[in-house]
Structure formats: structure tokens, C-alpha cells
Design a protein around this motif. Structure first.
Motif, short mmCIF file in Angstrom:
data_model
loop_
_atom_site.label_atom_id
_atom_site.label_comp_id
_atom_site.label_asym_id
_atom_site.label_seq_id
_atom_site.Cartn_x
_atom_site.Cartn_y
_atom_site.Cartn_z
N GLN A 119 0.83 -1.20 0.00
CA GLN A 119 0.00 0.00 0.00
C GLN A 119 0.87 1.26 0.00
O GLN A 119 0.61 2.21 -0.74
CB GLN A 119 -0.94 0.01 1.21
N LEU A 120 1.91 1.25 0.83
CA LEU A 120 2.80 2.41 0.88
C LEU A 120 3.53 2.60 -0.45
O LEU A 120 3.72 3.72 -0.92
CB LEU A 120 3.80 2.27 2.03
N THR A 121 3.92 1.49 -1.07
CA THR A 121 4.59 1.56 -2.36
C THR A 121 3.65 2.16 -3.41
O THR A 121 4.06 3.00 -4.21
CB THR A 121 5.06 0.16 -2.80
N GLN A 122 2.38 1.72 -3.38
CA GLN A 122 1.41 2.27 -4.33
C GLN A 122 1.19 3.76 -4.06
O GLN A 122 1.15 4.56 -5.01
CB GLN A 122 0.09 1.52 -4.24
N GLU A 123 1.03 4.12 -2.79
CA GLU A 123 0.85 5.53 -2.45
C GLU A 123 2.05 6.35 -2.91
O GLU A 123 1.90 7.44 -3.47
CB GLU A 123 0.65 5.70 -0.94
N PHE A 124 3.24 5.82 -2.66
CA PHE A 124 4.46 6.51 -3.07
C PHE A 124 4.50 6.67 -4.58
O PHE A 124 4.82 7.75 -5.09
CB PHE A 124 5.70 5.76 -2.58
N SER A 125 4.16 5.61 -5.30
CA SER A 125 4.16 5.67 -6.77
C SER A 125 3.18 6.72 -7.26
O SER A 125 3.48 7.47 -8.20
CB SER A 125 3.81 4.30 -7.36
N GLN A 126 2.00 6.75 -6.64
CA GLN A 126 0.99 7.75 -7.04
C GLN A 126 1.48 9.16 -6.75
O GLN A 126 1.36 10.05 -7.59
CB GLN A 126 -0.33 7.49 -6.31
N LYS A 127 2.06 9.36 -5.56
CA LYS A 127 2.56 10.69 -5.21
C LYS A 127 3.72 11.08 -6.12
O LYS A 127 3.83 12.22 -6.56
CB LYS A 127 3.00 10.73 -3.74
N GLN A 133 3.39 17.32 -11.98
CA GLN A 133 3.42 18.72 -11.55
C GLN A 133 4.74 19.37 -11.98
O GLN A 133 4.77 20.49 -12.46
CB GLN A 133 3.25 18.78 -10.03
N PHE A 134 5.83 18.63 -11.82
CA PHE A 134 7.14 19.14 -12.22
C PHE A 134 7.17 19.41 -13.72
O PHE A 134 7.63 20.47 -14.16
CB PHE A 134 8.23 18.13 -11.84
N ASP A 135 6.66 18.44 -14.49
CA ASP A 135 6.64 18.62 -15.94
C ASP A 135 5.80 19.83 -16.33
O ASP A 135 6.18 20.61 -17.21
CB ASP A 135 6.10 17.36 -16.64
N GLN A 136 4.67 20.01 -15.65
CA GLN A 136 3.81 21.16 -15.93
C GLN A 136 4.54 22.47 -15.62
O GLN A 136 4.55 23.39 -16.42
CB GLN A 136 2.53 21.05 -15.11
N HIS A 137 5.19 22.50 -14.43
CA HIS A 137 5.93 23.71 -14.06
C HIS A 137 7.11 23.93 -15.00
O HIS A 137 7.41 25.07 -15.37
CB HIS A 137 6.41 23.64 -12.60
#
Length: 117
Positions: free
Chosen positions: A70-78, A85-89
Motif C-alpha cells: 500500500q505504501l509503495t502504491q501511495e508513493f508511486s501515485q505521489k 506537476q514538475f513537468d507542468q511547471h
């Protein structure tokens, strides 16, 4: 004292000694059986404890693996969200830089070309 009384007392002493030995043997037998029962109970309880420990360890390892997933999935999503967000900026910054460069140099170059023609 008569010989009968002395013999009677000796018989009683022999019976007492016999009873004492019998009592000691009975106590020893009871103690041995008690020790065997205690040893068996310890073995059973230790086996139960080992089984319980194994079961709990397996449960906790499974729970840990699930939480890790679950933490790995959350980390991957974040991470994906941050990368987006970085690409957009980054794109916005590149656009701003291009606009600034065009404002500073692009139009002037066009103006010079217009003037030369």
C-alpha cells in the motif's frame, strides 16, 4: 519384659520400617508421575507456543507485506503526481523563458530584418 512383648515390639518396628519404605516408594512414584506430567505439559505448551508464535509471525509478515504494498502504491501515485506537476511547471517555465527570449531578442531580430529589407 517378656519375650512376647519384645517380639511384639520388634514386629511393630519392622512393620513401621516397612510402612515407612512403602510410603517413601509411594511418594517417589507420585513425584515421578508428577514430573512426567509436568514435562508433558511443558512440551505441549511449548509446542502450542511455537505454533502460536509461527501463526502470529506469519500474520504480521502478511500484514507488513500488505502495508508495504500500500505504501509503495501511495508513493508511486505521489511520485507520478509530483512528476506531472514538475513537468507542468517545467513547461510553464520553458514557455516563460521562450516568451522572454522572444520579447528580448526575437522581435528585435525581426525588427532588424524588417529594417534591412
Amino acid at each position: 519384659m517378656s519375650i512376647k512383648v519384645i517380639d511384639y515390639i520388634k514386629d511393630i518396628e519392622v512393620q513401621i520400617e516397612y510402612s515407612r519404605r512403602e510410603f517413601e516408594e509411594t511418594i517417589q512414584f507420585i513425584e515421578n508421575n508428577l514430573r512426567k506430567e509436568i514435562d508433558e505439559l511443558q512440551r505441549v505448551y511449548q509446542a502450542d507456543l511455537n505454533d502460536y508464535t509461527e501463526m502470529k509471525t506469519s500474520e504480521l509478515e502478511a500484514r507488513l507485506a500488505l502495508e508495504e504494498e500500500q505504501l509503495t502504491q501511495e508513493f508511486s501515485q505521489k511520485k507520478a503526481a509530483l512528476e506531472a506537476q514538475f513537468d507542468q511547471h517545467k513547461d510553464q517555465i520553458v514557455d516563460r523563458i521562450l516568451k522572454e527570449v522572444l520579447n528580448q531578442y526575437g522581435y528585435r531580430q525581426n525588427e532588424e530584418t524588417d529594417t534591412l529589407s
